[in-house]
Design a protein around this motif. Structure first.
Motif, mmCIF file in Angstrom:
data_model
loop_
_atom_site.group_PDB
_atom_site.id
_atom_site.type_symbol
_atom_site.label_atom_id
_atom_site.label_comp_id
_atom_site.label_asym_id
_atom_site.label_seq_id
_atom_site.Cartn_x
_atom_site.Cartn_y
_atom_site.Cartn_z
ATOM 1 N N PRO A 101 0.813 -1.234 0.000
ATOM 2 C CA PRO A 101 0.000 0.000 0.000
ATOM 3 C C PRO A 101 0.836 1.269 0.000
ATOM 4 C CG PRO A 101 -0.919 -1.612 1.508
ATOM 5 C CD PRO A 101 0.415 -2.155 1.082
ATOM 6 N N LEU A 102 1.958 1.247 0.708
ATOM 7 C CA LEU A 102 2.816 2.437 0.760
ATOM 8 C C LEU A 102 3.566 2.627 -0.555
ATOM 9 C CD1 LEU A 102 4.329 2.172 4.365
ATOM 10 C CD2 LEU A 102 2.181 3.237 3.630
ATOM 11 N N LEU B 73 5.973 8.198 1.515
ATOM 12 C CA LEU B 73 5.472 7.546 2.726
ATOM 13 C C LEU B 73 6.427 6.458 3.221
ATOM 14 C CD1 LEU B 73 1.650 7.171 1.929
ATOM 15 C CD2 LEU B 73 2.808 8.967 3.235
ATOM 16 N N LEU B 74 6.967 5.643 2.310
ATOM 17 C CA LEU B 74 7.832 4.541 2.732
ATOM 18 C C LEU B 74 9.106 5.077 3.376
ATOM 19 C CD1 LEU B 74 8.053 1.433 2.744
ATOM 20 C CD2 LEU B 74 9.366 1.615 0.626
ATOM 21 N N THR B 75 9.712 6.084 2.779
ATOM 22 C CA THR B 75 10.939 6.667 3.334
ATOM 23 C C THR B 75 10.659 7.324 4.682
ATOM 24 O OG1 THR B 75 11.800 7.068 1.119
ATOM 25 C CG2 THR B 75 12.788 8.323 2.924
ATOM 26 N N THR B 76 9.557 8.033 4.759
ATOM 27 C CA THR B 76 9.208 8.697 6.017
ATOM 28 C C THR B 76 8.969 7.675 7.117
ATOM 29 O OG1 THR B 76 8.204 10.539 4.802
ATOM 30 C CG2 THR B 76 7.585 10.278 7.115
ATOM 31 N N THR B 77 8.225 6.607 6.794
ATOM 32 C CA THR B 77 7.936 5.577 7.794
ATOM 33 C C THR B 77 9.213 4.910 8.272
ATOM 34 O OG1 THR B 77 5.788 5.161 6.750
ATOM 35 C CG2 THR B 77 6.620 3.480 8.247
ATOM 36 N N ARG B 78 10.121 4.599 7.348
ATOM 37 C CA ARG B 78 11.385 3.964 7.720
ATOM 38 C C ARG B 78 12.185 4.875 8.654
ATOM 39 N NH1 ARG B 78 14.454 0.186 5.110
ATOM 40 N NH2 ARG B 78 13.239 0.443 3.183
ATOM 41 N N ARG C 202 7.558 18.980 11.398
ATOM 42 C CA ARG C 202 7.084 17.818 12.164
ATOM 43 C C ARG C 202 5.623 17.509 11.867
ATOM 44 N NH1 ARG C 202 7.607 21.914 15.905
ATOM 45 N NH2 ARG C 202 5.720 22.488 17.104
ATOM 46 N N HIS C 203 4.840 18.538 11.498
ATOM 47 C CA HIS C 203 3.438 18.286 11.164
ATOM 48 C C HIS C 203 3.328 17.491 9.858
ATOM 49 C CE1 HIS C 203 2.189 20.573 14.529
ATOM 50 N NE2 HIS C 203 2.495 21.792 14.030
ATOM 51 N N THR C 204 4.286 17.711 8.976
ATOM 52 C CA THR C 204 4.317 16.938 7.729
ATOM 53 C C THR C 204 4.556 15.463 8.031
ATOM 54 O OG1 THR C 204 5.178 18.842 6.524
ATOM 55 C CG2 THR C 204 5.461 16.687 5.494
ATOM 56 N N VAL C 205 5.484 15.218 8.971
ATOM 57 C CA VAL C 205 5.758 13.840 9.361
ATOM 58 C C VAL C 205 4.511 13.215 9.976
ATOM 59 C CG1 VAL C 205 7.161 12.346 10.832
ATOM 60 C CG2 VAL C 205 8.207 14.319 9.709
ATOM 61 N N ARG C 206 3.831 13.951 10.853
ATOM 62 C CA ARG C 206 2.629 13.417 11.511
ATOM 63 C C ARG C 206 1.559 13.044 10.473
ATOM 64 N NH1 ARG C 206 2.120 14.003 16.987
ATOM 65 N NH2 ARG C 206 3.674 15.332 18.040
ATOM 66 N N SER C 207 1.363 13.918 9.488
ATOM 67 C CA SER C 207 0.318 13.646 8.491
ATOM 68 C C SER C 207 0.681 12.450 7.620
ATOM 69 C CB SER C 207 0.094 14.889 7.626
ATOM 70 O OG SER C 207 1.247 15.214 6.892
ATOM 71 N N ARG C 208 1.979 12.323 7.336
ATOM 72 C CA ARG C 208 2.404 11.179 6.517
ATOM 73 C C ARG C 208 2.238 9.870 7.280
ATOM 74 N NH1 ARG C 208 8.142 13.269 3.814
ATOM 75 N NH2 ARG C 208 7.232 14.927 2.493
ATOM 76 N N ILE C 209 2.598 9.859 8.559
ATOM 77 C CA ILE C 209 2.446 8.633 9.358
ATOM 78 C C ILE C 209 0.973 8.293 9.513
ATOM 79 C CG2 ILE C 209 2.855 7.568 11.604
ATOM 80 C CD1 ILE C 209 5.341 7.845 9.842
ATOM 81 N N ALA C 210 0.140 9.282 9.685
ATOM 82 C CA ALA C 210 -1.292 9.033 9.799
ATOM 83 C C ALA C 210 -1.842 8.422 8.515
ATOM 84 C CB ALA C 210 -2.030 10.332 10.136
ATOM 85 N N LEU C 211 -1.383 8.941 7.368
ATOM 86 C CA LEU C 211 -1.827 8.387 6.095
ATOM 87 C C LEU C 211 -1.315 6.950 5.934
ATOM 88 C CD1 LEU C 211 -3.146 8.609 3.335
ATOM 89 C CD2 LEU C 211 -1.061 9.759 2.489
ATOM 90 N N ALA C 212 -0.062 6.716 6.365
ATOM 91 C CA ALA C 212 0.481 5.362 6.278
ATOM 92 C C ALA C 212 -0.327 4.389 7.120
ATOM 93 C CB ALA C 212 1.940 5.359 6.730
ATOM 94 N N GLU C 213 -0.762 4.823 8.302
ATOM 95 C CA GLU C 213 -1.578 3.960 9.150
ATOM 96 C C GLU C 213 -2.890 3.599 8.464
ATOM 97 O OE1 GLU C 213 -0.418 4.953 13.757
ATOM 98 O OE2 GLU C 213 -1.671 6.432 12.698
#
Length: 514
Positions: A442-443, A454-459, A479-490
């Motif tokens: 999915p990522l 998303l994959l790079t951010t999650t790693r 940091r808000h960009t990271v939060r939104s990306r992790i939320a989308l990955a979830e």
């Protein structure tokens, strides 16, 4: 002795007289071997001549009507054919030898001799034939005597060494045996071939052994030196199971008779090596049985038998090495290990365990693993050092390490390289890649379609322990960009990444696809 131009000139019954001064002839012209004597008065007899022939003529073709330059052209044709000498029979057609012929032979370096009227050409031909027959008989007698002496040498306690020494004596040349591992096993005379010639011979022998096919080679060793030598190399054993290479230096005795003697030595050496091979197989079965006892922790019997056969077992701390045993390398690898056992007085043990070789090494001999990997291009796994009570554990470590080594095809992997990466990294490298790719799909698909990361951010987020600020700083984003990306990955993965279990599972998937 095979006849030469000089031996015919020296034969008292023939009374031949040399007309071309020896000082004007090329070096070695009178020492040229004579293969036959043939008579002809044709203007061009070369279609009926071969190199090494002596041509006899009464000079009919040198009549008064012969064109100017005929003698020079006639001699030129004989030289191109490789005629060893020309004999002119006087007082049959004409008195004396034509001066133009003498001058042409002297100018072109062809030995010319005069045959007296009383000496028939058939006497010269018969003399040549008799000398050739005598030489053939002498060479046959030499070969029979040499083969008899070599056969007796083969019956001595160290028959193979004695055989090679006798061959060297008979040929007057250096003889060496390169074993199946590509090492110089024995030679005669000792230290008879120095460097760099020996290195070139061994290198060519190793190349022949790697090909695994029966072959012979001629090598000019030391071409860049002041004294190059022509060497003959012949493999021993059958194709696919070569036992070594026999190398022989250049020798004047290597004619047909000499080659027959060499052939008999090749047969004897091959037989001796095959007998050693059968003995090696029996010892290999014994080693395998003792190995099972060692790996099971029963060292008493193995120590007793090994000490009597090869020497004491390795002392602690020791390592276990495991490598594959492909059919093409089993014999060569076994011979290499037997040599290393002998060099170490037994403080090295090895045996076959199904399709693998297992080595018990002292700590100081760990470099043998690198030697095996480099020489045979095999994967090798090496355990951590252990005491006598940790052999079973060390074997398990070596098995895991050789599995990792197979991933790159060949080379040595130390178990501590795996243990430093942790258990999770090891588990991820087994059969998890297909599952991991499906988990992360999915990522990866979203990144491919939308150009996201998303994959790079999650790693990176997992690498930084789930810390958003640290991840943002590493990626150079807010940091808000990271939060939104992790939320989308979830949402895409359908799992909550706030818990340890979910994060560990995702990290294992990332390791597996790496």
């Amino acid at each position: 002795m095979q006849p030469t131009v000089q031996s015919l000139l020296d034969h008292p019954a023939l009374a031949l007289g040399l007309l071309t001064p020896s000082a004007q002839l090329p070096e070695g012209a009178l020492a040229a071997r004579v293969a036959w004597a043939h008579s002809s008065d044709l203007a061009d007899p070369t279609p009926f001549l071969d190199a090494g022939h002596v041509l006899l003529t009464t000079g009919t073709q040198f009549g008064d009507d012969a064109e100017a330059g005929f003698a020079a052209a006639y001699v030129g044709r004989l030289r191109e054919t490789g005629v060893a000498a020309l004999g002119f029979g006087t007082e049959v057609i004409r008195e004396g030898t034509p001066e133009s012929l003498v001058e042409a032979c002297a100018a072109q370096g062809l030995p010319l001799f005069e045959v007296p009227y009383r000496v028939p050409f058939i006497a010269i031909a018969r003399t040549v034939a008799d000398l050739i027959a005598e030489d053939a008989f002498a060479r046959q007698a030499w070969a029979l005597n040499a083969q008899r002496a070599i056969s007796l040498a083969a019956l001595r306690p160290d028959g193979l060494s004695a055989t090679l020494a006798e061959l060297s004596h008979r040929l007057g040349a250096w003889v060496g045996l390169i074993d199946a591992t590509g090492s110089l096993d024995r030679e005669a005379p000792a230290d008879g071939l120095g460097q760099p010639l020996l290195g070139e011979v061994v290198g060519e022998a190793r190349s022949m052994l790697r090909r695994g096919q029966r072959a012979s080679r001629t090598l000019v060793a030391g071409e860049s030196t002041a004294s190059p030598q022509r060497m003959t190399l012949q493999t021993l054993g059958g194709g696919g199971a070569l036992r070594g290479v026999l190398a022989i230096g250049d020798s004047p005795e290597l004619d047909q008779a000499g080659r027959e003697v060499v052939t008999s030595v090749i047969a004897l050496a091959g037989l001796a090596l095959e007998q050693n091979r059968d003995l090696d197989r029996a010892r290999g079965h014994l080693r395998s049985g003792l190995l099972r006892g060692i790996l099971a922790g029963d060292l008493t019997l193995a120590e007793r038998v090994a000490t009597e056969m090869w020497g004491p077992l390795p002392s602690a701390p020791m390592r276990i090495a495991v490598t594959d045993a492909p059919l093409t390398a089993v014999d060569r690898l076994t011979e290499l290990l037997e040599l290393r056992v002998e060099e170490r007085g037994g403080r090295l043990f090895f045996g076959r365990d199904d399709e693998q070789f297992v080595l018990v090494l002292e700590e100081a001999d760990s470099g043998l693993a690198d030697e095996i990997a480099a020489e045979f291009e095999l994967p090798v796994g090496l355990s951590d050092p252990v005491g006598t009570g940790g052999i079973a554990l060390a074997h398990e470590q070596a098995l895991r390490a050789v599995e990792r080594a197979r991933e790159s095809g060949s080379g040595v992997v130390h178990f501590d390289e795996i243990s430093r990466q942790g258990v999770l990294a090891f588990l991820a490298r087994t059969d998890a890649r297909a599952v991991a790719l499906a988990t992360l799909a999915p990522l990866t698909e979203h990144d491919a379609e939308s150009g996201t990361a998303l994959l790079t951010t999650t790693r990176t987020w997992l690498e930084h322990g789930g810390q958003f600020d640290a991840t943002a700083q590493a990626l150079g984003v807010h940091r808000h960009t990271v939060r939104s990306r992790i939320a989308l990955a979830e949402r895409l993965l359908g799992r909550d990444l706030s818990g340890f279990h979910a994060r560990a599972d995702l990290w294992a998937a990332l390791l597996a696809v790496d």
